[in-house]
Each structure stands twice: as structure tokens, then as C-alpha cells.
Motif scaffolding. Sequence first.
Motif, PDB file in Angstrom:
ATOM      1  N   TYR A 110      35.800  29.583  33.424  1.00 26.05           N
ATOM      2  CA  TYR A 110      35.601  31.006  33.697  1.00 26.05           C
ATOM      3  C   TYR A 110      34.317  31.221  34.477  1.00 26.05           C
ATOM      4  O   TYR A 110      33.300  30.571  34.242  1.00 26.05           O
ATOM      5  CB  TYR A 110      35.515  31.811  32.391  1.00 26.05           C
ATOM      6  CG  TYR A 110      35.240  33.266  32.662  1.00 26.05           C
ATOM      7  CD1 TYR A 110      36.275  34.122  32.983  1.00 26.05           C
ATOM      8  CD2 TYR A 110      33.936  33.764  32.669  1.00 26.05           C
ATOM      9  CE1 TYR A 110      36.029  35.452  33.283  1.00 26.05           C
ATOM     10  CE2 TYR A 110      33.693  35.096  32.968  1.00 26.05           C
ATOM     11  CZ  TYR A 110      34.738  35.926  33.277  1.00 26.05           C
ATOM     12  OH  TYR A 110      34.494  37.236  33.591  1.00 26.05           O
ATOM     13  N   LYS A 167      32.388  35.757  39.143  1.00 24.43           N
ATOM     14  CA  LYS A 167      32.821  35.958  40.530  1.00 24.43           C
ATOM     15  C   LYS A 167      34.288  35.576  40.671  1.00 24.43           C
ATOM     16  O   LYS A 167      35.062  36.265  41.349  1.00 24.43           O
ATOM     17  CB  LYS A 167      31.947  35.156  41.499  1.00 24.43           C
ATOM     18  CG  LYS A 167      32.296  35.389  42.957  1.00 24.43           C
ATOM     19  CD  LYS A 167      32.050  36.842  43.331  1.00 24.43           C
ATOM     20  CE  LYS A 167      32.311  37.102  44.789  1.00 24.43           C
ATOM     21  NZ  LYS A 167      32.039  38.504  45.145  1.00 24.43           N
ATOM     22  N   LYS A 168      34.686  34.480  40.036  1.00 27.24           N
ATOM     23  CA  LYS A 168      36.093  34.076  40.049  1.00 27.24           C
ATOM     24  C   LYS A 168      36.949  35.202  39.491  1.00 27.24           C
ATOM     25  O   LYS A 168      37.969  35.571  40.077  1.00 27.24           O
ATOM     26  CB  LYS A 168      36.294  32.808  39.215  1.00 27.24           C
ATOM     27  CG  LYS A 168      37.746  32.380  39.114  1.00 27.24           C
ATOM     28  CD  LYS A 168      37.959  31.307  38.075  1.00 27.24           C
ATOM     29  CE  LYS A 168      37.368  30.009  38.525  1.00 27.24           C
ATOM     30  NZ  LYS A 168      37.730  28.876  37.645  1.00 27.24           N
ATOM     31  N   HIS A 169      36.522  35.763  38.366  1.00 24.51           N
ATOM     32  CA  HIS A 169      37.254  36.857  37.728  1.00 24.51           C
ATOM     33  C   HIS A 169      37.368  38.040  38.683  1.00 24.51           C
ATOM     34  O   HIS A 169      38.441  38.634  38.842  1.00 24.51           O
ATOM     35  CB  HIS A 169      36.540  37.241  36.436  1.00 24.51           C
ATOM     36  CG  HIS A 169      37.327  38.125  35.542  1.00 24.51           C
ATOM     37  ND1 HIS A 169      36.759  38.804  34.503  1.00 24.51           N
ATOM     38  CD2 HIS A 169      38.650  38.462  35.511  1.00 24.51           C
ATOM     39  CE1 HIS A 169      37.685  39.524  33.883  1.00 24.51           C
ATOM     40  NE2 HIS A 169      38.832  39.324  34.485  1.00 24.51           N
ATOM     41  N   MET A 193      39.925  37.242  41.359  1.00 24.10           N
ATOM     42  CA  MET A 193      41.281  37.292  40.815  1.00 24.10           C
ATOM     43  C   MET A 193      41.773  38.731  40.732  1.00 24.10           C
ATOM     44  O   MET A 193      42.928  39.021  41.083  1.00 24.10           O
ATOM     45  CB  MET A 193      41.317  36.634  39.434  1.00 24.10           C
ATOM     46  CG  MET A 193      41.109  35.138  39.477  1.00 24.10           C
ATOM     47  SD  MET A 193      40.816  34.397  37.845  1.00 24.10           S
ATOM     48  CE  MET A 193      42.352  34.765  37.016  1.00 24.10           C
ATOM     49  N   PHE A 223      45.852  30.728  43.780  1.00 25.30           N
ATOM     50  CA  PHE A 223      44.423  31.044  43.763  1.00 25.30           C
ATOM     51  C   PHE A 223      43.611  29.988  44.509  1.00 25.30           C
ATOM     52  O   PHE A 223      42.710  30.312  45.270  1.00 25.30           O
ATOM     53  CB  PHE A 223      43.894  31.186  42.329  1.00 25.30           C
ATOM     54  CG  PHE A 223      44.201  32.495  41.678  1.00 25.30           C
ATOM     55  CD1 PHE A 223      43.859  33.698  42.276  1.00 25.30           C
ATOM     56  CD2 PHE A 223      44.812  32.536  40.435  1.00 25.30           C
ATOM     57  CE1 PHE A 223      44.126  34.909  41.662  1.00 25.30           C
ATOM     58  CE2 PHE A 223      45.079  33.749  39.812  1.00 25.30           C
ATOM     59  CZ  PHE A 223      44.746  34.938  40.436  1.00 25.30           C
ATOM     60  N   LEU A 274      41.469  30.836  47.849  1.00 26.72           N
ATOM     61  CA  LEU A 274      40.035  30.565  47.887  1.00 26.72           C
ATOM     62  C   LEU A 274      39.691  29.667  49.067  1.00 26.72           C
ATOM     63  O   LEU A 274      38.720  29.927  49.789  1.00 26.72           O
ATOM     64  CB  LEU A 274      39.581  29.921  46.576  1.00 26.72           C
ATOM     65  CG  LEU A 274      38.107  29.555  46.501  1.00 26.72           C
ATOM     66  CD1 LEU A 274      37.221  30.802  46.571  1.00 26.72           C
ATOM     67  CD2 LEU A 274      37.829  28.761  45.227  1.00 26.72           C
ATOM     68  N   TYR A 285      32.210  31.492  48.532  1.00 27.28           N
ATOM     69  CA  TYR A 285      31.990  32.348  47.361  1.00 27.28           C
ATOM     70  C   TYR A 285      31.249  31.542  46.308  1.00 27.28           C
ATOM     71  O   TYR A 285      31.546  30.373  46.077  1.00 27.28           O
ATOM     72  CB  TYR A 285      33.312  32.828  46.762  1.00 27.28           C
ATOM     73  CG  TYR A 285      33.987  33.911  47.548  1.00 27.28           C
ATOM     74  CD1 TYR A 285      33.457  35.195  47.584  1.00 27.28           C
ATOM     75  CD2 TYR A 285      35.178  33.672  48.228  1.00 27.28           C
ATOM     76  CE1 TYR A 285      34.091  36.210  48.288  1.00 27.28           C
ATOM     77  CE2 TYR A 285      35.818  34.684  48.930  1.00 27.28           C
ATOM     78  CZ  TYR A 285      35.263  35.944  48.957  1.00 27.28           C
ATOM     79  OH  TYR A 285      35.890  36.946  49.646  1.00 27.28           O
ATOM     80  N   GLU A 343      29.257  31.664  42.249  1.00 24.92           N
ATOM     81  CA  GLU A 343      28.982  32.319  40.976  1.00 24.92           C
ATOM     82  C   GLU A 343      27.502  32.713  40.949  1.00 24.92           C
ATOM     83  O   GLU A 343      26.718  32.289  41.804  1.00 24.92           O
ATOM     84  CB  GLU A 343      29.304  31.382  39.806  1.00 24.92           C
ATOM     85  CG  GLU A 343      30.765  31.011  39.685  1.00 24.92           C
ATOM     86  CD  GLU A 343      31.661  32.176  39.293  1.00 24.92           C
ATOM     87  OE1 GLU A 343      31.152  33.246  38.894  1.00 24.92           O
ATOM     88  OE2 GLU A 343      32.881  32.005  39.377  1.00 24.92           O
ATOM     89  N   VAL A 382      32.558  28.989  43.596  1.00 22.50           N
ATOM     90  CA  VAL A 382      33.754  29.374  42.836  1.00 22.50           C
ATOM     91  C   VAL A 382      34.766  28.249  43.017  1.00 22.50           C
ATOM     92  O   VAL A 382      34.919  27.710  44.106  1.00 22.50           O
ATOM     93  CB  VAL A 382      34.321  30.715  43.345  1.00 22.50           C
ATOM     94  CG1 VAL A 382      35.657  31.027  42.696  1.00 22.50           C
ATOM     95  CG2 VAL A 382      33.340  31.847  43.098  1.00 22.50           C
ATOM     96  N   ASP A 383      35.443  27.906  41.939  1.00 19.60           N
ATOM     97  CA  ASP A 383      36.333  26.755  41.950  1.00 19.60           C
ATOM     98  C   ASP A 383      37.510  27.018  41.021  1.00 19.60           C
ATOM     99  O   ASP A 383      37.317  27.513  39.910  1.00 19.60           O
ATOM    100  CB  ASP A 383      35.536  25.539  41.474  1.00 19.60           C
ATOM    101  CG  ASP A 383      36.281  24.237  41.554  1.00 19.60           C
ATOM    102  OD1 ASP A 383      37.478  24.223  41.915  1.00 19.60           O
ATOM    103  OD2 ASP A 383      35.677  23.206  41.241  1.00 19.60           O
ATOM    104  N   PHE A 384      38.702  26.693  41.486  1.00 16.19           N
ATOM    105  CA  PHE A 384      39.896  26.843  40.645  1.00 16.19           C
ATOM    106  C   PHE A 384      40.439  25.490  40.192  1.00 16.19           C
ATOM    107  O   PHE A 384      41.622  25.359  39.891  1.00 16.19           O
ATOM    108  CB  PHE A 384      40.982  27.630  41.399  1.00 16.19           C
ATOM    109  CG  PHE A 384      40.725  29.111  41.424  1.00 16.19           C
ATOM    110  CD1 PHE A 384      41.125  29.917  40.376  1.00 16.19           C
ATOM    111  CD2 PHE A 384      40.059  29.692  42.487  1.00 16.19           C
ATOM    112  CE1 PHE A 384      40.879  31.278  40.391  1.00 16.19           C
ATOM    113  CE2 PHE A 384      39.802  31.056  42.518  1.00 16.19           C
ATOM    114  CZ  PHE A 384      40.221  31.853  41.469  1.00 16.19           C
TER     115      PHE A 384
END
Length: 100
Positions: free
Chosen positions: A14, A17-19, A22, A65, A69, A86, A88, A94-96
Amino acid sequence: MWTDCELDYYLGAYGSKKHELMISWTGETWDNTYINTLFYQANYSGTLYWVPKDGNYMDYLAGWFADKLSKENAERLADPTIGDVYRESDGSPVDFTRIP
């Protein structure tokens, strides 16, 4: 719900920034109420687990996602006014990437 549903497995750790991304990319709230629409509680030998209602859809979302990204980061890197991916709040990208 991120921890309860083990979303790390599908979407990685989590991050705020990812949130935010999304929510922006899907138009969904990605709050507890929304996540509850994607999962259900199953009872295995007296222990409750959160299980995806459609594992294939969760796999699809994870890939979608990650692709989104990657494309947006490429655009950001090519834009001299941005020039960065992007990140955090702690500076990490940011990483998925899934966390097994």
C-alpha cells in the motif's frame, strides 16, 4: 481492508500515492466499502479469510494498473517539465509489483 484482503498479493504494498492513482484511474473509491464488493469472507475450518469474488478480475486489475503506471511514467519522464516517475511521499517510486 488492504491488509485483510491481502491486496499486497495483487497490487503490491500500500502507498498513498498508489491509492490516489487507483482512484483517479478507475473512478472508484478504493475504500473499505468498494474493496468489500471485490471480496467475500470464507470460513475454512473456523477461520475467516477474505477471498476475491473473481480471482481472474483481480489478476486483470493488477496487470492493468501495472501497464497504466508504466505508460504514464514513460510520459512523465519524456516531459521535461516533470521528468520523473510517480513517487510515494517517502520518495520511493509507485510500484504495482505483487508481494507473494
